[in-house]
Scaffold this motif. Structure first.
Motif, mmCIF file in Angstrom:
data_model
loop_
_atom_site.group_PDB
_atom_site.id
_atom_site.type_symbol
_atom_site.label_atom_id
_atom_site.label_comp_id
_atom_site.label_asym_id
_atom_site.label_seq_id
_atom_site.Cartn_x
_atom_site.Cartn_y
_atom_site.Cartn_z
ATOM 1 N N VAL A 1 -21.246 18.866 -12.651
ATOM 2 C CA VAL A 1 -20.009 18.444 -12.723
ATOM 3 C C VAL A 1 -19.380 17.738 -13.925
ATOM 4 O O VAL A 1 -20.076 16.866 -14.098
ATOM 5 C CB VAL A 1 -19.380 18.050 -11.331
ATOM 6 C CG1 VAL A 1 -18.100 17.446 -11.529
ATOM 7 C CG2 VAL A 1 -19.897 18.739 -10.178
ATOM 8 N N LEU A 2 -18.301 18.145 -14.702
ATOM 9 C CA LEU A 2 -17.964 17.475 -15.838
ATOM 10 C C LEU A 2 -17.051 16.484 -15.491
ATOM 11 O O LEU A 2 -16.408 16.421 -14.260
ATOM 12 C CB LEU A 2 -17.320 18.526 -16.798
ATOM 13 C CG LEU A 2 -17.964 19.774 -17.283
ATOM 14 C CD1 LEU A 2 -16.997 20.750 -17.859
ATOM 15 C CD2 LEU A 2 -18.775 19.372 -18.412
ATOM 16 N N VAL B 1 -8.282 19.382 -17.090
ATOM 17 C CA VAL B 1 -8.344 20.312 -15.949
ATOM 18 C C VAL B 1 -8.073 21.643 -16.556
ATOM 19 O O VAL B 1 -8.941 22.547 -16.013
ATOM 20 C CB VAL B 1 -7.409 19.790 -14.707
ATOM 21 C CG1 VAL B 1 -7.287 21.243 -13.711
ATOM 22 C CG2 VAL B 1 -7.858 18.739 -14.230
ATOM 23 N N LEU B 2 -6.993 21.966 -17.209
ATOM 24 C CA LEU B 2 -6.587 23.129 -17.358
ATOM 25 C C LEU B 2 -7.476 23.827 -18.603
ATOM 26 O O LEU B 2 -7.937 25.062 -18.583
ATOM 27 C CB LEU B 2 -5.138 23.342 -18.117
ATOM 28 C CG LEU B 2 -3.934 22.701 -17.191
ATOM 29 C CD1 LEU B 2 -2.632 22.825 -17.872
ATOM 30 C CD2 LEU B 2 -3.826 24.037 -16.098
ATOM 31 N N THR C 1 -11.474 15.516 -23.599
ATOM 32 C CA THR C 1 -11.954 14.024 -23.439
ATOM 33 C C THR C 1 -13.127 13.917 -22.477
ATOM 34 O O THR C 1 -13.151 13.194 -21.616
ATOM 35 C CB THR C 1 -10.773 13.073 -23.254
ATOM 36 O OG1 THR C 1 -10.246 13.170 -22.098
ATOM 37 C CG2 THR C 1 -9.794 12.982 -24.485
ATOM 38 N N ARG C 2 -14.284 14.642 -22.758
ATOM 39 C CA ARG C 2 -15.293 14.676 -21.707
ATOM 40 C C ARG C 2 -15.964 13.284 -21.862
ATOM 41 O O ARG C 2 -16.277 12.758 -22.955
ATOM 42 C CB ARG C 2 -16.274 15.923 -22.144
ATOM 43 C CG ARG C 2 -17.579 16.092 -21.136
ATOM 44 C CD ARG C 2 -18.404 17.226 -21.677
ATOM 45 N NE ARG C 2 -19.508 17.090 -20.814
ATOM 46 C CZ ARG C 2 -20.520 17.966 -20.842
ATOM 47 N NH1 ARG C 2 -20.502 19.207 -21.760
ATOM 48 N NH2 ARG C 2 -21.505 17.804 -20.297
ATOM 49 N N VAL C 3 -16.598 12.794 -20.811
ATOM 50 C CA VAL C 3 -17.359 11.698 -20.663
ATOM 51 C C VAL C 3 -18.861 12.054 -20.629
ATOM 52 O O VAL C 3 -18.967 12.856 -19.560
ATOM 53 C CB VAL C 3 -16.943 10.416 -19.643
ATOM 54 C CG1 VAL C 3 -17.878 9.437 -19.763
ATOM 55 C CG2 VAL C 3 -15.646 10.089 -19.836
ATOM 56 N N GLU C 4 -19.548 11.903 -21.608
ATOM 57 C CA GLU C 4 -20.983 12.286 -21.569
ATOM 58 C C GLU C 4 -21.933 11.444 -20.446
ATOM 59 O O GLU C 4 -21.567 10.413 -20.400
ATOM 60 C CB GLU C 4 -21.581 12.260 -22.944
ATOM 61 C CG GLU C 4 -20.971 13.149 -23.947
ATOM 62 C CD GLU C 4 -21.191 14.754 -23.734
ATOM 63 O OE1 GLU C 4 -22.016 15.025 -22.831
ATOM 64 O OE2 GLU C 4 -20.388 15.535 -24.185
ATOM 65 N N PRO D 1 -14.060 23.485 -22.856
ATOM 66 C CA PRO D 1 -14.776 22.086 -22.642
ATOM 67 C C PRO D 1 -13.418 21.238 -22.608
ATOM 68 O O PRO D 1 -12.591 21.366 -23.310
ATOM 69 C CB PRO D 1 -15.422 21.871 -23.808
ATOM 70 C CG PRO D 1 -14.963 22.442 -24.862
ATOM 71 C CD PRO D 1 -14.680 23.979 -24.039
ATOM 72 N N PRO D 2 -13.623 20.188 -21.741
ATOM 73 C CA PRO D 2 -12.478 19.274 -21.568
ATOM 74 C C PRO D 2 -12.228 18.360 -22.796
ATOM 75 O O PRO D 2 -13.145 18.031 -23.422
ATOM 76 C CB PRO D 2 -12.909 18.546 -20.251
ATOM 77 C CG PRO D 2 -14.304 18.476 -20.273
ATOM 78 C CD PRO D 2 -14.721 19.904 -20.749
#
Length: 314
Positions: free
Chosen positions: A89-90, A300-301, A311-314, A308-309
């Motif tokens: 889950v991202l 989300v979109l 501003t993904r948080v790793e 990929p989102p």
């Protein structure tokens, strides 16, 4: 069932971008836990705020189809990121777009604390008699006063930039020193040295297991007598210790925008006349909240579209 669940009312015009993809809890109040767990069942994406705890129970309730949790916040301490990663889950957040608004709020709180504006307004509203006098409600001038920033990220650097207008020398502490081009003339100090040097301390570092109660009674005591503390991050400052330092007179004043057990505020802190307390208003401007909502929806979109989102948080 629609693919997306939005756990809280967002700024006008934001949710409409999701069209028929989303169901919304259209309220400023958080859903009770049981209702939240029922609402996320079978969703592909959930937009959360800091009040929604995303843990194993949440992920179990959502089920294997969940692909992203888009947090409407910079912080992610409400999310078990390891549990999300283990299930693929991202996680995303909303950095950058609230930096200016939050730094402005830190300065609003600092000025209010330094000049005792909360006390003054309460006095006038109470109807108690008062008269101007040379010694009446004296505050602290900020010009030239050493400023310490605990957490020199985006918001901390924005706070430091605003200090130039007050001719305040700035020092900061991060676990890792910034590159020289990002220091903006501020000097890095070890934490204990920063505390000893700061007549004003602004706390902007994120809440983690390492930073929880980082500013405890022992560290508050290392600040100079008469210092001012401004806390913009819940849980980093021990609120009971902060109230005790005000009660003893070690601190001149304090200001707090985020609280560890929101919406509850400890009675010891509420009782302090020299404490300026705000109900988590750091990013509460029309522009910032719209931008935060838009960025959450962008994440989300993107994922729903196979990307990929942003501003993904790793």
């Amino acid at each position: 069932m629609r693919k997306v669940f939005v756990a809280r009312r967002l700024a006008p015009g934001v949710v409409e971008r999701l069209g028929d993809l989303a169901d919304v809890h259209d309220s400023e109040a958080p859903l009770p836990r049981a209702e939240l767990l029922a609402a996320v069942r079978g969703r592909v994406a959930v937009v959360t705020t800091l009040d929604e705890r995303v843990d194993e129970e949440f992920l179990d309730a959502a089920g294997p189809g969940l692909r992203i949790v888009a947090n409407h916040a910079v912080g992610t301490h409400n999310i078990d990121r390891a549990a999300c990663a283990a299930r693929g889950v991202l996680v995303s957040n909303t950095p950058g777009v609230l930096t200016g608004a939050t730094a402005d709020m830190a300065w609003a709180l600092l000025l209010a604390a330094a000049r005792r504006l909360g006390e003054g307004e309460r006095l006038l509203r109470s109807g108690a008699p008062w008269a101007w006098a040379p010694t009446f409600m004296l505050g602290v001038e900020l010009a030239g006063t050493p400023l310490g920033v605990l957490g020199m990220g985006r918001i901390g650097r924005a706070v430091a930039r605003r200090a130039a207008g007050f001719d305040m020398p700035v020092s900061y502490h991060n676990r890792t020193r910034l590159p020289a081009e990002d220091e903006q003339g501020a000097g890095w100090l070890p934490l204990d040295e920063l505390l000893a040097a700061s007549r004003v301390l602004v706390v902007t570092c994120p809440l983690t297991d390492t930073t929880r109660h980082l500013l405890d009674a022992e560290r508050i005591a290392r600040l100079p007598r008469g210092a001012i503390v401004v806390s913009m991050t819940a849980g980093v400052v021990d609120e009971a210790a902060l109230a005790a330092a005000l009660d003893s007179g070690h601190l001149f004043a304090a200001a707090v925008d985020n609280f560890e057990h929101e919406p509850a505020v400890g009675p010891a802190l509420l009782a302090q006349e020299r404490a300026v307390l705000a109900p988590h208003l750091g990013s509460a401007t029309v522009a910032a909240r719209r931008a935060m909502g838009d960025l959450a929806v962008d994440n989300v979109l993107a994922v729903l579209g196979g990307d990929p989102p942003p501003t993904r948080v790793e």
